[in-house]
Write a protein that holds these residues in place. Sequence first.
Motif, PDB file in Angstrom:
ATOM      1  N   LEU A  96      58.833  34.676  29.354  1.00  0.00           N
ATOM      2  CA  LEU A  96      58.443  36.066  29.580  1.00  0.00           C
ATOM      3  C   LEU A  96      58.191  36.719  28.226  1.00  0.00           C
ATOM      4  CD1 LEU A  96      57.970  38.495  31.392  1.00  0.00           C
ATOM      5  CD2 LEU A  96      60.431  38.980  31.283  1.00  0.00           C
ATOM      6  N   VAL A  97      56.963  37.174  27.999  1.00  0.00           N
ATOM      7  CA  VAL A  97      56.585  37.858  26.767  1.00  0.00           C
ATOM      8  C   VAL A  97      56.501  39.349  27.063  1.00  0.00           C
ATOM      9  CG1 VAL A  97      54.876  38.042  24.921  1.00  0.00           C
ATOM     10  CG2 VAL A  97      55.277  35.835  26.033  1.00  0.00           C
ATOM     11  N   ILE A  98      57.287  40.135  26.337  1.00  0.00           N
ATOM     12  CA  ILE A  98      57.360  41.575  26.576  1.00  0.00           C
ATOM     13  C   ILE A  98      56.862  42.325  25.352  1.00  0.00           C
ATOM     14  CG2 ILE A  98      58.899  43.530  27.024  1.00  0.00           C
ATOM     15  CD1 ILE A  98      60.775  41.557  28.439  1.00  0.00           C
ATOM     16  N   GLY A  99      55.901  43.202  25.554  1.00  0.00           N
ATOM     17  CA  GLY A  99      55.454  44.098  24.502  1.00  0.00           C
ATOM     18  C   GLY A  99      56.207  45.408  24.654  1.00  0.00           C
ATOM     19  N   ASP A 114      60.700  59.216  19.671  1.00  0.00           N
ATOM     20  CA  ASP A 114      61.726  58.231  19.968  1.00  0.00           C
ATOM     21  C   ASP A 114      62.758  58.854  20.895  1.00  0.00           C
ATOM     22  OD1 ASP A 114      63.556  56.225  20.065  1.00  0.00           O
ATOM     23  OD2 ASP A 114      64.240  56.407  17.987  1.00  0.00           O
ATOM     24  N   SER A 115      62.736  58.472  22.164  1.00  0.00           N
ATOM     25  CA  SER A 115      63.670  59.038  23.146  1.00  0.00           C
ATOM     26  C   SER A 115      64.935  58.214  23.267  1.00  0.00           C
ATOM     27  CB  SER A 115      62.981  59.119  24.521  1.00  0.00           C
ATOM     28  OG  SER A 115      62.634  57.816  24.967  1.00  0.00           O
ATOM     29  N   GLY A 116      65.047  57.160  22.473  1.00  0.00           N
ATOM     30  CA  GLY A 116      66.223  56.308  22.536  1.00  0.00           C
ATOM     31  C   GLY A 116      66.109  55.191  23.550  1.00  0.00           C
ATOM     32  N   THR A 117      64.993  55.138  24.286  1.00  0.00           N
ATOM     33  CA  THR A 117      64.766  54.072  25.255  1.00  0.00           C
ATOM     34  C   THR A 117      63.456  53.375  24.921  1.00  0.00           C
ATOM     35  OG1 THR A 117      63.556  55.526  26.772  1.00  0.00           O
ATOM     36  CG2 THR A 117      65.933  55.369  27.061  1.00  0.00           C
ATOM     37  N   GLU A 118      63.215  52.241  25.572  1.00  0.00           N
ATOM     38  CA  GLU A 118      61.952  51.543  25.403  1.00  0.00           C
ATOM     39  C   GLU A 118      61.544  50.935  26.736  1.00  0.00           C
ATOM     40  OE1 GLU A 118      62.328  48.221  22.737  1.00  0.00           O
ATOM     41  OE2 GLU A 118      64.430  47.926  23.236  1.00  0.00           O
ATOM     42  N   ARG A 119      60.246  50.843  26.952  1.00  0.00           N
ATOM     43  CA  ARG A 119      59.730  50.276  28.185  1.00  0.00           C
ATOM     44  C   ARG A 119      58.849  49.074  27.867  1.00  0.00           C
ATOM     45  NH1 ARG A 119      57.158  55.779  30.225  1.00  0.00           N
ATOM     46  NH2 ARG A 119      56.689  55.725  28.013  1.00  0.00           N
ATOM     47  N   SER A 120      58.612  48.268  28.906  1.00  0.00           N
ATOM     48  CA  SER A 120      57.753  47.101  28.713  1.00  0.00           C
ATOM     49  C   SER A 120      56.303  47.552  28.853  1.00  0.00           C
ATOM     50  CB  SER A 120      58.091  46.005  29.727  1.00  0.00           C
ATOM     51  OG  SER A 120      58.120  46.519  31.048  1.00  0.00           O
ATOM     52  N   ASP A 121      55.704  47.889  27.725  1.00  0.00           N
ATOM     53  CA  ASP A 121      54.321  48.330  27.709  1.00  0.00           C
ATOM     54  C   ASP A 121      53.408  47.217  28.224  1.00  0.00           C
ATOM     55  OD1 ASP A 121      52.767  50.682  26.878  1.00  0.00           O
ATOM     56  OD2 ASP A 121      51.739  49.276  25.558  1.00  0.00           O
ATOM     57  N   THR A 122      53.790  45.967  27.941  1.00  0.00           N
ATOM     58  CA  THR A 122      53.062  44.792  28.408  1.00  0.00           C
ATOM     59  C   THR A 122      54.072  43.734  28.808  1.00  0.00           C
ATOM     60  OG1 THR A 122      51.229  45.228  26.880  1.00  0.00           O
ATOM     61  CG2 THR A 122      51.402  42.998  27.771  1.00  0.00           C
ATOM     62  N   ALA A 123      53.832  43.055  29.920  1.00  0.00           N
ATOM     63  CA  ALA A 123      54.692  41.951  30.352  1.00  0.00           C
ATOM     64  C   ALA A 123      53.809  40.797  30.805  1.00  0.00           C
ATOM     65  CB  ALA A 123      55.627  42.395  31.477  1.00  0.00           C
ATOM     66  N   ILE A 124      54.023  39.632  30.210  1.00  0.00           N
ATOM     67  CA  ILE A 124      53.212  38.451  30.523  1.00  0.00           C
ATOM     68  C   ILE A 124      54.138  37.269  30.790  1.00  0.00           C
ATOM     69  CG2 ILE A 124      51.540  36.778  29.631  1.00  0.00           C
ATOM     70  CD1 ILE A 124      50.325  39.031  27.978  1.00  0.00           C
ATOM     71  N   LEU A 125      53.950  36.633  31.928  1.00  0.00           N
ATOM     72  CA  LEU A 125      54.659  35.401  32.247  1.00  0.00           C
ATOM     73  C   LEU A 125      53.799  34.234  31.771  1.00  0.00           C
ATOM     74  CD1 LEU A 125      56.843  33.697  33.621  1.00  0.00           C
ATOM     75  CD2 LEU A 125      55.601  33.992  35.780  1.00  0.00           C
ATOM     76  N   GLY A 187      60.746  33.895  42.188  1.00  0.00           N
ATOM     77  CA  GLY A 187      61.450  32.638  42.415  1.00  0.00           C
ATOM     78  C   GLY A 187      61.245  31.649  41.284  1.00  0.00           C
ATOM     79  N   ILE A 188      60.693  32.120  40.160  1.00  0.00           N
ATOM     80  CA  ILE A 188      60.425  31.256  39.000  1.00  0.00           C
ATOM     81  C   ILE A 188      61.535  31.410  37.978  1.00  0.00           C
ATOM     82  CG2 ILE A 188      58.831  30.826  37.074  1.00  0.00           C
ATOM     83  CD1 ILE A 188      56.587  31.914  38.898  1.00  0.00           C
ATOM     84  N   ARG A 189      62.080  30.304  37.519  1.00  0.00           N
ATOM     85  CA  ARG A 189      63.121  30.338  36.492  1.00  0.00           C
ATOM     86  C   ARG A 189      62.502  30.658  35.139  1.00  0.00           C
ATOM     87  NH1 ARG A 189      68.890  29.310  35.893  1.00  0.00           N
ATOM     88  NH2 ARG A 189      69.218  29.012  33.664  1.00  0.00           N
ATOM     89  N   ILE A 190      62.994  31.699  34.481  1.00  0.00           N
ATOM     90  CA  ILE A 190      62.518  32.062  33.150  1.00  0.00           C
ATOM     91  C   ILE A 190      63.365  31.319  32.121  1.00  0.00           C
ATOM     92  CG2 ILE A 190      62.040  33.935  31.539  1.00  0.00           C
ATOM     93  CD1 ILE A 190      60.373  33.979  34.127  1.00  0.00           C
ATOM     94  N   ASP A 191      62.738  30.430  31.371  1.00  0.00           N
ATOM     95  CA  ASP A 191      63.461  29.599  30.403  1.00  0.00           C
ATOM     96  C   ASP A 191      63.689  30.315  29.078  1.00  0.00           C
ATOM     97  OD1 ASP A 191      63.418  26.992  31.989  1.00  0.00           O
ATOM     98  OD2 ASP A 191      61.278  27.431  31.857  1.00  0.00           O
ATOM     99  N   HIS A 192      62.710  31.113  28.663  1.00  0.00           N
ATOM    100  CA  HIS A 192      62.805  31.805  27.377  1.00  0.00           C
ATOM    101  C   HIS A 192      62.173  33.186  27.501  1.00  0.00           C
ATOM    102  CE1 HIS A 192      64.051  28.088  25.421  1.00  0.00           C
ATOM    103  NE2 HIS A 192      62.991  27.490  25.915  1.00  0.00           N
ATOM    104  N   HIS A 193      62.486  34.053  26.552  1.00  0.00           N
ATOM    105  CA  HIS A 193      61.789  35.343  26.499  1.00  0.00           C
ATOM    106  C   HIS A 193      61.557  35.747  25.052  1.00  0.00           C
ATOM    107  CE1 HIS A 193      66.014  36.711  26.112  1.00  0.00           C
ATOM    108  NE2 HIS A 193      65.520  37.770  25.478  1.00  0.00           N
ATOM    109  N   ILE A 194      60.504  36.525  24.860  1.00  0.00           N
ATOM    110  CA  ILE A 194      60.089  37.003  23.538  1.00  0.00           C
ATOM    111  C   ILE A 194      59.753  38.480  23.652  1.00  0.00           C
ATOM    112  CG2 ILE A 194      58.341  36.804  21.718  1.00  0.00           C
ATOM    113  CD1 ILE A 194      57.956  33.878  22.570  1.00  0.00           C
ATOM    114  N   VAL A 195      60.273  39.285  22.736  1.00  0.00           N
ATOM    115  CA  VAL A 195      59.975  40.721  22.717  1.00  0.00           C
ATOM    116  C   VAL A 195      59.287  41.047  21.393  1.00  0.00           C
ATOM    117  CG1 VAL A 195      60.906  43.058  22.852  1.00  0.00           C
ATOM    118  CG2 VAL A 195      62.005  41.209  24.140  1.00  0.00           C
ATOM    119  N   VAL A 196      58.144  41.733  21.473  1.00  0.00           N
ATOM    120  CA  VAL A 196      57.373  42.126  20.288  1.00  0.00           C
ATOM    121  C   VAL A 196      57.138  43.630  20.353  1.00  0.00           C
ATOM    122  CG1 VAL A 196      55.292  41.720  18.940  1.00  0.00           C
ATOM    123  CG2 VAL A 196      56.183  39.902  20.375  1.00  0.00           C
TER     124      VAL A 196
END
Length: 396
Positions: A96-99, A114-125, A187-196
């Motif tokens: 899962l790649v999260i921008g 900066d509101s102290g939170t962050e959202r997933s502007d982009t999410a790619i499996l 139902g897909i197992r996520i093996d790794h994730h990357i946040v940019v």
Amino acid sequence: MIGTAGTPSGRTSRALGPGLGVSASGVGLIRRRRRRWIRRGTLGVTAVVVVAVGTASVIYAKLDGNITPDEAAAAELARYERERPTALVRDARNILVIGSDSRSGDDNGRYGRDSGTERSDTAILLHLAAGRRSATAVSIPRDLMVDVPDCRRPDGSRTEPMFAMFNYAFESGGSACSIRTLEQLTGIRIDHHIVVDFTGFKKMVDAVDGVRICLKEPIHDKAAKLRLPAGTVTLNGEQALGYVRARKSLGNGSDTDRMDRQQRFLAALVNKVRGNDVLLNPVKLYPVLDAATSALTTDPGLASLRGLYELVRGLRDIPTEQVQFLTVPRESYVYNANRDQLVEPEAERLFERLRADRPVAVTPDSGRAEGSGEPGSDASPAPTFRGNTAADDDCR
């Protein structure tokens, strides 16, 4: 007169000079000089090797230390191991790649408060097939309505389960919450994730000296601070960030249209990095590695050069036409046209094929899945989804 060696007396020493004849003392001197030359040469080579190894070690340590391990997410996911899906194909990998749209950190504040939170502007499996025969990147709309489980907030408290937009999961519970939400949905197992984050994305684009795209019309987007002419354009990091984030002034203003631009940009970026002028040139490769590693927050399994190398070493052999980009089948949410919902059974058919590591075909001309037969049948044709491949090039 003949000397004792059978030669004219005195001629040898006069012709060859002192110490250079065939006398025992001359031969010994030559041997000693040779040994000195060999020792000096060996010491020189050793010094070069030591310097090279030392330099390589320093570079490796720097790049290795650039990556931030997401220990909190790993601990949270471990708590829910029993409820997570099982990986069905051993060598296949799902990442899962999260921008992140975080405004905290260097330079990110310019894109908003900066509101102290962050959202997933982009999410790619990103699905890497076993044997690395193909790579399929599936965009998950941030406005997709999904069931978000209860998740741990950064302050230690927990959220309540709710039906909300997908990017709420990252905002409320970080990458672990996004992973659990996506695993529950697919139902897909996520093996790794990357946040940019924004800054990391720009650094990677600048490290490859920009990415070429083609524009049918000029762009003037005040919100994205982007002004570009029509035609072939090479985007630097700042321009690239504006291009992939712009929404209101480009296309029909939908998130779907923006995801399509993101996919085309990523395809162009993949082609740029895979090109020999980057991968085979150490002068160009080091800044790319430095930018990439310093831009990433990953699960502990990827938070090292060795981990990243093991992941991507087979990617260079994947044919460009087998590096695919598509958006999960979606449509406007029935109760709110500004939100999305999955199109069924097409979405489940896509998820099933990714779970089983079966081929997924994409076409730029098809809006929904096609094909017949049971989704898991080897005899049935692979369903076709709207998308792009890295081989597609609008600049041709």
